[in-house]
Design an enzyme around this catalytic site. Structure first.
Site, PDB file in Angstrom:
ATOM      1  N   ASP A  46       0.841  -1.198   0.000  1.00 21.59           N
ATOM      2  CA  ASP A  46       0.000   0.000   0.000  1.00 21.59           C
ATOM      3  C   ASP A  46       0.878   1.251   0.000  1.00 21.59           C
ATOM      4  OD1 ASP A  46       0.884  -0.140   2.605  1.00 21.59           O
ATOM      5  OD2 ASP A  46      -1.076   0.263   3.524  1.00 21.59           O
ATOM      6  N   SER A  47       2.198   1.035   0.063  1.00 19.39           N
ATOM      7  CA  SER A  47       3.136   2.148  -0.146  1.00 19.39           C
ATOM      8  C   SER A  47       2.967   2.727  -1.549  1.00 19.39           C
ATOM      9  CB  SER A  47       4.589   1.676   0.061  1.00 19.39           C
ATOM     10  OG  SER A  47       4.861   0.525  -0.709  1.00 19.39           O
ATOM     11  N   ASP A  85      -1.371  -6.163  -0.678  1.00 20.51           N
ATOM     12  CA  ASP A  85      -1.373  -5.525   0.640  1.00 20.51           C
ATOM     13  C   ASP A  85      -2.764  -4.958   0.917  1.00 20.51           C
ATOM     14  OD1 ASP A  85      -0.175  -4.732   2.970  1.00 20.51           O
ATOM     15  OD2 ASP A  85       1.030  -3.129   2.076  1.00 20.51           O
ATOM     16  N   GLU A 184       9.053  -4.525  10.588  1.00 23.13           N
ATOM     17  CA  GLU A 184       9.501  -3.208  10.121  1.00 23.13           C
ATOM     18  C   GLU A 184      10.004  -2.376  11.308  1.00 23.13           C
ATOM     19  OE1 GLU A 184       6.824  -1.170   7.484  1.00 23.13           O
ATOM     20  OE2 GLU A 184       8.011   0.673   7.508  1.00 23.13           O
TER      21      GLU A 184
HETATM   22  O1  KIV Z   1       3.528  -1.185   1.764  1.00 22.56           O
HETATM   23  C1  KIV Z   1       4.698  -1.568   1.780  1.00 22.56           C
HETATM   24  O2  KIV Z   1       5.513  -1.301   0.871  1.00 22.56           O
HETATM   25  C2  KIV Z   1       5.134  -2.360   2.922  1.00 22.56           C
HETATM   26  C3  KIV Z   1       6.599  -2.612   3.048  1.00 22.56           C
HETATM   27  C4  KIV Z   1       7.253  -1.433   3.626  1.00 22.56           C
HETATM   28  C5  KIV Z   1       6.884  -3.850   3.823  1.00 22.56           C
HETATM   29  O3  KIV Z   1       4.349  -2.746   3.724  1.00 22.56           O
END
Ligand code: KIV
Length: 277
Positions: A46-47, A85, A184
């Site tokens: 979700d980044s 995610d 994390e």
């Molecule tokens: O959303 C994302 O990219 C993540 C990573 C930082 C593990 O959850």
């Protein structure tokens, strides 16, 4: 390209002391590149919200946006396992809604696993999603969707009490059936203790070298970010942003100077046809 990574083999590879790899991707061309590079798990994080869509953080990201990007990544991946995610509020309201949303990642977007953030609060949800037949990756430590509750984007587990809670959450998530766990921003020794305490593989991001594998945000390691704050745990393995700037400036200069397109980039027409025109 080798065979598709077998989810059940990750535990075996952990046992053999083999390091595992995870990286984010958000679109088809990068998905192809990271898959060709032999990455084991490709996380459509979700980044995408802050890295690609220009949001200030991950909170505004919707299910539709996640499905859109996960579909594109799935189309580019043949070997790695694709993780979708779950965005904020797609699994936090009711368990049935969480199962339905997790199922959408698999049915509509081709994900192999889903990931969600949190410990104790999501254990029942995780167990229900796993019972529905969907593999789950957990996420503990700094959980960006609830960063405000955690006091901001900071290392988690520096005190024995908080470290103990993260370890207890990891064990409960494992019992609930997770297949992998992202840690994390936790101190290296805490990550090491958790990694030694669970059978499933751990993937660290800012969690030191003792995790079974590592995960990074693709744009961070490529040097393709917006040039803002770069966390201490990021290593830039390339300067792709600079390469893009150089290439696009060269294109602009050649168009302005009239040197692009040249004859080799140009289609021609036979003289007799041109006469008729
Ligand atoms: O959303 C994302 O990219 C993540 C990573 C930082 C593990 O959850």
């Amino acid at each position: 390209m080798g065979d598709k990574v077998d989810l059940s083999s990750l535990v075996v590879r952990k046992g053999a002391g083999e390091k595992l790899t995870m990286i984010t991707a958000y679109d088809y061309p990068f998905a192809r590149l990271v898959d060709e590079a032999g990455i084991d798990l490709i996380l459509v994080g979700d980044s995408v919200g802050n890295v690609v869509l220009g949001y200030p953080d991950t909170l505004p990201v919707t299910m539709d946006e996640m499905l859109h990007h996960t579909r594109a990544v799935s189309r580019g991946v043949s070997r790695g396992l694709v993780i979708g995610d779950m965005p904020f509020m797609s699994y936090n309201v009711t368990v049935p809604e969480a199962i339905i949303n997790a199922g959408r990642f698999v049915k509509e977007a081709g994900a192999d696993l889903i990931k969600l953030e949190g410990g104790e609060a999501v254990v029942d949800t995780v167990a229900a999603i796993v019972r529905a037949g969907i593999p789950v990756c957990g996420h503990l430590g700094l959980t960006p969707q609830t960063a405000t509750q955690l006091g901001g984007y900071r290392v988690q587990g520096r005190t024995a009490a908080v470290a103990q809670k993260i370890l207890a959450d990891a064990l409960r998530l494992e019992e609930a059936g997770i297949s992998a766990l992202v840690l994390e921003c936790v101190p290296d020794r805490v990550a090491e203790r958790i990694t030694a305490s669970v059978r499933i593989p751990t993937f660290g991001i800012g969690a030191g070298p003792a995790c079974d594998g590592q995960v990074l945000v693709l744009h961070d390691l490529l040097g393709l970010g917006g040039g803002g704050f770069q966390p201490r745990f990021v290593k830039r393995f390339g300067e792709v942003g600079e390469a893009v700037r150089t290439a696009v400036s060269a294109y602009r200069d050649e168009v302005v100077a009239g040197t692009f397109p040249a004859s080799e980039h140009t289609f021609t027409m036979a003289d007799d046809e041109f006469e008729k025109l």
